[in-house]
Design an enzyme around this catalytic site. Structure first.
Site: not given
Lengths: 98, 161
Positions: A42, A9-11
């Site tokens: 995220i 995950a990332c933003g």
């Protein structure tokens, strides 16, 4: 053999997680770990963690999750990449032991 | 050469004077929105994203920030390169209690997850290379920036040749 699910995950689920996805996919393949790597935002992690085994995130984790979570900024900065490889493998092996 | 199409001349802002993050975002947004690359919401969204999920990366002597936001706000993909005369502080990507002084901002306008992996890997290659970062800081024009991005080889990820 257990098939793992790893959430990357990332933003925004678009930039850094893409690079991390590739690295994690290759790492697991090289170590003979059967796993599906899922790229997401995220914000989606909370709802996707059920059935998943590990979260690998490049952002700050906004909350605590019921499954293990690792920070993956090493893969972006290039500092401490091998150590992180090992942490990911260890985390999955530990899941299996439980 | 994969990065070339992403480096649009009007989005290379070299030796800029910006007082804070908002200044940088507004400068890039003005150009990008003017060209139709991003939606009207892009500015608000990128500020919000940076506030909740910061993108400062502490690397060697020079730190870098790579702000970006959700794909739906980007119509045409780009990498905006901003070098700053004076550093601007960004919170760390993995620790929002710590700040880093950043002189290079690579503002990403991306909307295709996974498909432009090569592009991102090349970008990381630059971020991880102290020499390239220094060259970028001294770049004076589009040609300099293009040259730095041209000589990038694919990042070595495990399992790749």
């Amino acid at each position: 053999m257990k098939k793992y699910t790893v959430l990357v995950a990332c933003g925004a689920g678009i930039a850094t997680s893409t690079v991390v996805c590739e690295r994690v996919e290759n790492l697991l393949k090289d170590n003979g770990i059967n796993a599906e790597v899922v790229q997401c935002k995220i914000a989606e992690v909370a709802s996707r963690q059920e059935g998943a085994d590990l979260i690998v995130s490049t952002t700050i984790l906004p909350t605590t999750y019921s499954i293990p979570a690792l920070s993956a900024t090493s893969y972006i900065t290039g500092i401490g990449m091998e150590a992180l490889d090992q942490k990911i493998i260890d985390a999955l092996n530990k899941t299996l032991a439980n | 050469m994969t990065l070339q199409p992403f480096l649009k001349e009007e989005l290379l802002k070299l030796n800029s004077v910006c007082k804070d993050q908002a200044d940088i975002f507004e400068m890039v947004y003005k150009e990008a929105f003017g060209k139709g690359y991003v939606s009207e919401n892009f500015l608000t969204k990128i500020k919000e994203r940076e506030a909740s999920f910061p993108t400062g990366l502490k690397i060697g002597d020079y730190s870098v920030a790579i702000p970006h936001t959700d794909p739906e706000h980007v119509f045409e993909q780009f990498i905006s390169v901003v070098t700053l005369q004076k550093p601007v502080s960004f919170y760390l990507m993995d620790d929002n209690t710590k700040k880093v002084d950043v002189r290079i901002v690579l503002l990403l306008g991306l909307n295709q997850p996974h498909t432009q992996l090569t592009v991102l890997q090349e970008l990381m290659q630059i971020i991880q290379d102290q020499q390239k970062i220094e060259q970028l800081l001294h770049a004076e024009n589009q040609r300099d920036v293009q040259a730095i991005f041209t000589r990038v080889e694919k990042i070595s990820t495990k399992g790749e040749k």
